[in-house]
Design a protein around this motif. Sequence first.
Motif, PDB file in Angstrom:
ATOM      1  N   TYR A 112       0.708  -1.267  -0.025  1.00 36.96           N
ATOM      2  CA  TYR A 112      -0.081   0.105   0.142  1.00 36.96           C
ATOM      3  C   TYR A 112       0.878   1.327  -0.022  1.00 36.96           C
ATOM      4  N   PHE A 113       0.522   2.254  -0.788  1.00 39.18           N
ATOM      5  CA  PHE A 113       1.103   3.556  -0.606  1.00 39.18           C
ATOM      6  C   PHE A 113      -0.030   4.676  -0.477  1.00 39.18           C
ATOM      7  N   ILE A 114       0.466   5.753  -0.147  1.00 41.17           N
ATOM      8  CA  ILE A 114      -0.656   6.902   0.040  1.00 41.17           C
ATOM      9  C   ILE A 114      -0.303   8.112  -1.173  1.00 41.17           C
ATOM     10  N   ASP A 115      -1.219   8.161  -2.169  1.00 44.83           N
ATOM     11  CA  ASP A 115      -0.802   9.130  -3.009  1.00 44.83           C
ATOM     12  C   ASP A 115      -0.888  10.562  -2.480  1.00 44.83           C
ATOM     13  N   PRO A 116      -0.219  11.345  -3.042  1.00 46.51           N
ATOM     14  CA  PRO A 116      -0.175  13.054  -2.783  1.00 46.51           C
ATOM     15  C   PRO A 116      -1.628  13.446  -2.351  1.00 46.51           C
ATOM     16  N   ALA A 117      -2.557  12.976  -2.814  1.00 48.78           N
ATOM     17  CA  ALA A 117      -3.971  13.623  -2.301  1.00 48.78           C
ATOM     18  C   ALA A 117      -4.537  12.877  -0.733  1.00 48.78           C
ATOM     19  N   GLY A 118      -3.684  11.979  -0.668  1.00 49.35           N
ATOM     20  CA  GLY A 118      -3.981  11.215   0.703  1.00 49.35           C
ATOM     21  C   GLY A 118      -4.921   9.911   0.255  1.00 49.35           C
ATOM     22  N   PHE A 119      -5.261   9.426  -0.873  1.00 43.23           N
ATOM     23  CA  PHE A 119      -5.751   8.243  -1.193  1.00 43.23           C
ATOM     24  C   PHE A 119      -4.895   7.101  -0.840  1.00 43.23           C
ATOM     25  N   GLU A 120      -5.286   6.056  -0.248  1.00 40.32           N
ATOM     26  CA  GLU A 120      -4.465   4.779  -0.221  1.00 40.32           C
ATOM     27  C   GLU A 120      -4.679   3.969  -1.412  1.00 40.32           C
ATOM     28  N   VAL A 121      -3.629   3.553  -1.940  1.00 37.45           N
ATOM     29  CA  VAL A 121      -3.630   2.673  -3.288  1.00 37.45           C
ATOM     30  C   VAL A 121      -2.945   1.292  -2.859  1.00 37.45           C
ATOM     31  N   GLU A 122      -3.643   0.520  -3.292  1.00 41.64           N
ATOM     32  CA  GLU A 122      -3.128  -0.999  -3.173  1.00 41.64           C
ATOM     33  C   GLU A 122      -2.373  -1.555  -4.403  1.00 41.64           C
ATOM     34  N   PHE A 123      -1.256  -2.218  -4.376  1.00 43.13           N
ATOM     35  CA  PHE A 123      -0.972  -2.812  -5.795  1.00 43.13           C
ATOM     36  C   PHE A 123      -1.026  -4.208  -5.181  1.00 43.13           C
ATOM     37  N   VAL A 124      -1.344  -5.021  -6.084  1.00 39.31           N
ATOM     38  CA  VAL A 124      -1.438  -6.644  -5.891  1.00 39.31           C
ATOM     39  C   VAL A 124      -0.848  -7.376  -7.119  1.00 39.31           C
ATOM     40  N   GLU A 125       0.052  -8.380  -6.599  1.00 38.87           N
ATOM     41  CA  GLU A 125       0.378  -9.276  -7.640  1.00 38.87           C
ATOM     42  C   GLU A 125       0.039 -10.631  -7.431  1.00 38.87           C
ATOM     43  N   TYR A 126      -0.813 -11.279  -7.936  1.00 39.09           N
ATOM     44  CA  TYR A 126      -1.567 -12.818  -7.860  1.00 39.09           C
ATOM     45  C   TYR A 126      -0.349 -13.748  -8.190  1.00 39.09           C
ATOM     46  N   LEU A 127       0.066 -14.691  -7.581  1.00 39.84           N
ATOM     47  CA  LEU A 127       0.887 -15.904  -7.766  1.00 39.84           C
ATOM     48  C   LEU A 127       0.055 -16.861  -8.243  1.00 39.84           C
ATOM     49  N   SER A 128      -1.135 -17.090  -8.591  1.00 35.83           N
ATOM     50  CA  SER A 128      -2.020 -18.157  -8.865  1.00 35.83           C
ATOM     51  C   SER A 128      -2.835 -17.761  -9.743  1.00 35.83           C
ATOM     52  N   ASP A 129      -3.334 -18.444 -10.772  1.00 32.54           N
ATOM     53  CA  ASP A 129      -4.433 -18.247 -11.529  1.00 32.54           C
ATOM     54  C   ASP A 129      -6.103 -18.650 -11.215  1.00 32.54           C
ATOM     55  N   ILE A 130      -5.818 -19.726  -9.898  1.00 30.52           N
ATOM     56  CA  ILE A 130      -6.860 -20.325  -9.559  1.00 30.52           C
ATOM     57  C   ILE A 130      -7.722 -19.329  -8.575  1.00 30.52           C
ATOM     58  N   PRO A 131      -8.937 -19.054  -8.692  1.00 31.65           N
ATOM     59  CA  PRO A 131      -9.650 -17.977  -7.888  1.00 31.65           C
ATOM     60  C   PRO A 131      -9.560 -18.253  -6.267  1.00 31.65           C
ATOM     61  N   ALA A 132      -9.773 -19.467  -5.998  1.00 33.54           N
ATOM     62  CA  ALA A 132      -9.803 -19.819  -4.732  1.00 33.54           C
ATOM     63  C   ALA A 132      -8.399 -19.904  -4.053  1.00 33.54           C
ATOM     64  N   GLU A 133      -7.493 -19.819  -4.744  1.00 33.56           N
ATOM     65  CA  GLU A 133      -6.078 -19.459  -4.091  1.00 33.56           C
ATOM     66  C   GLU A 133      -5.896 -18.139  -4.164  1.00 33.56           C
ATOM     67  N   ARG A 134      -6.323 -17.342  -5.147  1.00 34.59           N
ATOM     68  CA  ARG A 134      -5.959 -15.851  -5.245  1.00 34.59           C
ATOM     69  C   ARG A 134      -7.007 -15.178  -4.211  1.00 34.59           C
ATOM     70  N   ASN A 135      -8.059 -15.629  -3.926  1.00 33.02           N
ATOM     71  CA  ASN A 135      -9.044 -15.096  -2.825  1.00 33.02           C
ATOM     72  C   ASN A 135      -8.727 -15.375  -1.297  1.00 33.02           C
ATOM     73  N   LEU A 136      -7.773 -16.457  -1.175  1.00 33.59           N
ATOM     74  CA  LEU A 136      -7.635 -16.981   0.074  1.00 33.59           C
ATOM     75  C   LEU A 136      -7.107 -16.105   1.174  1.00 33.59           C
ATOM     76  N   ASN A 137      -7.624 -16.005   2.392  1.00 31.35           N
ATOM     77  CA  ASN A 137      -7.303 -15.015   3.204  1.00 31.35           C
ATOM     78  C   ASN A 137      -7.001 -15.810   4.609  1.00 31.35           C
ATOM     79  N   GLN A 138      -5.438 -16.083   4.450  1.00 27.96           N
ATOM     80  CA  GLN A 138      -4.998 -16.792   5.819  1.00 27.96           C
ATOM     81  C   GLN A 138      -5.469 -16.302   7.277  1.00 27.96           C
ATOM     82  N   GLU A 139      -5.436 -14.896   7.241  1.00 30.89           N
ATOM     83  CA  GLU A 139      -5.764 -14.382   8.540  1.00 30.89           C
ATOM     84  C   GLU A 139      -6.916 -14.606   9.110  1.00 30.89           C
ATOM     85  N   THR A 140      -7.983 -14.850   8.197  1.00 25.07           N
ATOM     86  CA  THR A 140      -9.436 -15.105   8.808  1.00 25.07           C
ATOM     87  C   THR A 140      -9.729 -16.629   8.885  1.00 25.07           C
ATOM     88  N   GLN A 141      -8.642 -17.584   8.591  1.00 20.04           N
ATOM     89  CA  GLN A 141      -8.842 -18.991   8.744  1.00 20.04           C
ATOM     90  C   GLN A 141      -8.780 -19.304  10.280  1.00 20.04           C
TER      91      GLN A 141
END
Length: 141
Positions: A112-141
């Motif tokens: 995450y970066f904060i742009d000069p106007a104060g908006f938080e911008v997330e950049f994400v790189e997916y390491l799988s093409d499988i939706p169930a893996e891409r959308n997995l959130n281990q923090e909530t498991q």
Amino acid sequence: MYLEHLNLFVPNLEDVLKFYRTAFPHWRIRDEGHGEWYGKPRKWVHFGDDHQYLAFSAPGEGTNRNLKSNNVGLAHFAYVTNNIEAVITRLTDAGFEIAKSGATEPFRKNVYFIDPAGFEVEFVEYLSDIPAERNLNQETQ
């Protein structure tokens, strides 16, 4: 269906454009002009590619939402990249600091970066093409 654009008021167009030109070197100003917004003059810019863009208007008034609060408003928006390390390098080399590292997940990297106007911008790189893996959130498991 896909998201075509976001329309954001910012305090300074040039400062914001520096951030987004760095993040998206292949984007360009698609259109720009001057107008009036509810009785006040504004300059606007559409910055993007042929399929999506960010509409910026300036000058914006006031301050952006406190991102460390639960106040109503935009929390962040995110862009998918094929090379998150290149995005991070371009932005940090241009003087923009990482606001926070993303979660540790096996199938994606994000930052995450904060742009000069104060908006938080997330950049994400997916390491799988499988939706169930891409959308997995281990923090909530």
